[in-house]
Scaffold this motif. Structure first.
Motif, mmCIF file in Angstrom:
data_model
loop_
_atom_site.group_PDB
_atom_site.id
_atom_site.type_symbol
_atom_site.label_atom_id
_atom_site.label_comp_id
_atom_site.label_asym_id
_atom_site.label_seq_id
_atom_site.Cartn_x
_atom_site.Cartn_y
_atom_site.Cartn_z
ATOM 1 N N VAL A 164 33.662 50.827 50.003
ATOM 2 C CA VAL A 164 32.797 50.590 51.169
ATOM 3 C C VAL A 164 33.599 50.768 52.455
ATOM 4 O O VAL A 164 33.134 51.406 53.413
ATOM 5 N N TYR A 165 34.809 50.229 52.485
ATOM 6 C CA TYR A 165 35.668 50.352 53.668
ATOM 7 C C TYR A 165 35.938 51.819 54.011
ATOM 8 O O TYR A 165 35.855 52.231 55.172
ATOM 9 N N LYS A 166 36.233 52.631 53.013
ATOM 10 C CA LYS A 166 36.537 54.042 53.233
ATOM 11 C C LYS A 166 35.278 54.861 53.517
ATOM 12 O O LYS A 166 35.344 55.888 54.185
ATOM 13 N N GLY A 167 34.139 54.430 53.005
ATOM 14 C CA GLY A 167 32.907 55.214 53.145
ATOM 15 C C GLY A 167 32.839 56.294 52.087
ATOM 16 O O GLY A 167 31.919 56.353 51.282
ATOM 17 N N THR A 168 33.841 57.150 52.062
ATOM 18 C CA THR A 168 34.021 58.153 51.018
ATOM 19 C C THR A 168 35.504 58.265 50.718
ATOM 20 O O THR A 168 36.328 58.319 51.633
ATOM 21 N N THR A 169 35.848 58.268 49.451
ATOM 22 C CA THR A 169 37.245 58.390 49.039
ATOM 23 C C THR A 169 37.302 59.267 47.797
ATOM 24 O O THR A 169 36.297 59.823 47.378
ATOM 25 N N ASN A 170 38.467 59.415 47.217
ATOM 26 C CA ASN A 170 38.589 60.176 45.980
ATOM 27 C C ASN A 170 39.429 59.397 44.983
ATOM 28 O O ASN A 170 40.111 58.425 45.342
ATOM 29 N N ARG A 171 39.390 59.830 43.751
ATOM 30 C CA ARG A 171 40.053 59.083 42.689
ATOM 31 C C ARG A 171 41.568 59.024 42.869
ATOM 32 O O ARG A 171 42.193 58.013 42.549
ATOM 33 N N GLU A 172 42.149 60.089 43.395
ATOM 34 C CA GLU A 172 43.595 60.088 43.609
ATOM 35 C C GLU A 172 43.999 59.016 44.629
ATOM 36 O O GLU A 172 44.978 58.296 44.426
ATOM 37 N N GLU A 173 43.227 58.897 45.708
ATOM 38 C CA GLU A 173 43.532 57.888 46.724
ATOM 39 C C GLU A 173 43.358 56.481 46.149
ATOM 40 O O GLU A 173 44.152 55.581 46.456
ATOM 41 N N ILE A 174 42.343 56.300 45.329
ATOM 42 C CA ILE A 174 42.123 54.988 44.708
ATOM 43 C C ILE A 174 43.271 54.630 43.790
ATOM 44 O O ILE A 174 43.773 53.497 43.796
ATOM 45 N N VAL A 175 43.721 55.590 42.980
ATOM 46 C CA VAL A 175 44.853 55.343 42.074
ATOM 47 C C VAL A 175 46.083 54.947 42.880
ATOM 48 O O VAL A 175 46.758 53.955 42.562
ATOM 49 N N ASP A 176 46.396 55.716 43.930
ATOM 50 C CA ASP A 176 47.584 55.436 44.746
ATOM 51 C C ASP A 176 47.509 54.076 45.430
ATOM 52 O O ASP A 176 48.534 53.425 45.660
ATOM 53 N N THR A 177 46.301 53.634 45.751
ATOM 54 C CA THR A 177 46.132 52.388 46.511
ATOM 55 C C THR A 177 45.993 51.164 45.617
ATOM 56 O O THR A 177 46.613 50.128 45.865
#
Length: 363
Positions: A164-177
């Motif tokens: 929700v905070y990002k609005g749109t993200t991707n799986r790679e960014e989620i993994v890294d975070t």
């Protein structure tokens, strides 16, 4: 009645589902197809409410087809039909309302129909989700009822907060975070499982379409998510654009900031954002205090200055402004009490005295 189409390359499966749906009396079967492309062309010209899709088809699988339907009309509810339970997580990941295992029974189909009707009732009553980031994290249904939605685990909640905070993200960014240090494939499985749990929790209220998933990107349907953070940032931008300051805009933004961004959650990725938002909030308070002081509304100015001290009690400049306002109101005793409070705080916390210009006021 709900308008629906059936898409399955197995004739026997089509006949069985057609018969069960016809018997329930709640569905208008507009057409049946054994070919996804033919079904797609039909939907271009005809409005439908629900699409029952077989997952395994030769020309185009049901999951690919469902993505095309969502792009065409996000209001279409998709129900997958499959012979394999392993598709359950994938089905919810791709925004399906439900999935049915073959052979479909009338009892199980009725549960799907109940879910469709419940979702549509909620969509009529509620514009979507209400998500709050300030002073913690809270998810509720929007509208008059405002029911709180609880997610399965703290990690599921953190994933949803991040999306929700990002609005749109991707799986790679989620993994890294969120899953830094994990094996990448294992992290992806964790993401998919938690997306499933999020959609399952939202589906109780017919709100699973508030979260969008694709092959790479994951995001929210912003038109269906009311969020205090989004509104706060919108008001900040509006305030900065206006050459003539509007106290009403500042007041609305100040009211939204009910506490620190994701306060108490301890998410590392949120720390810098929390600091920046607090800075914006303090600037709003200072601006509002200055506006009220200049427009001869000292009590309102004092209220804003005291709010600043709730966050940063050692702000000498703010204490100084409060003292001056008290003196302007003829409240010399309150002014001296404010000075003594500042003197005590500085001595205890920093081992220093107030600045000379403040001390001179009482000499």
């Amino acid at each position: 009645m709900l308008k629906t189409i059936l898409v399955d390359d197995e004739e026997l499966s089509i006949k069985r589902l057609n018969k069960i749906l016809a018997e329930c009396g709640e569905i208008q079967i507009c057409n049946t197809f054994s070919n996804s492309l033919e079904a797609y062309e039909y939907i271009k010209e005809n409005k439908i409410d629900v699409a029952f899709l077989d997952i395994s088809m030769p020309d185009m699988d049901g999951m690919t087809f469902s993505g095309m339907l969502r792009d065409m009309d996000s209001d279409i509810d998709v129900v997958f039909i499959t012979g394999y339970d392993e598709y359950a997580v994938k089905a919810f990941e791709l925004n399906a309302l439900d999935y049915l295992l073959k052979p479909v029974t009338s009892e199980r189909l009725q549960k799907t129909l109940d879910k469709i009707k419940k979702k549509r009732r909620y969509v009529q009553k509620n514009p979507g989700l209400k998500v709050s980031f300030f002073n913690g994290f809270k998810i509720c249904t929007a509208g008059d009822e405002g029911r709180e939605i609880k997610l399965r685990s703290p990690k599921t909640e953190e994933l949803f907060a991040f999306i929700v905070y990002k609005g749109t993200t991707n799986r790679e960014e989620i993994v890294d975070t969120l899953w830094e240090g994990f094996d990448f494939d294992k992290a992806l499985k964790n993401i998919n499982s938690n997306i499933y749990y999020i959609r399952k929790a939202l589906s109780v209220y017919g709100l699973e379409d508030c979260i969008k998933t694709g092959k790479k990107e994951i995001g929210i349907e912003k038109g269906r998510v009311a969020c205090d953070l989004f509104e706060f940032e919108r008001l900040i931008k509006e305030s900065k654009k206006n050459s003539i300051k509007d106290a009403g805009i500042n007041e609305k933004a100040i009211e939204l900031y009910s506490g620190g961004f994701l306060n108490g959650k301890g998410y590392e990725w949120a720390l810098e954002k929390a600091r920046n938002l607090e800075k914006d909030y303090m600037e709003l308070l200072e601006e509002a205090a200055r506006y009220y002081a200049e427009s001869e509304q000292p009590q309102k100015a004092l209220a804003k200055l005291f709010k600043i001290l709730e966050t940063d009690s050692l702000r000498e400049d703010v204490h100084y402004q409060i003292i001056l306002l008290y003196m302007g109101l003829g409240k010399k005793n309150e002014a001296r009490q404010q000075y003594l409070m500042l003197e005590k705080l500085l001595k205890e916390e920093l081992g220093i005295r107030p600045k000379a210009k403040i001390r001179r006021l009482f000499q």
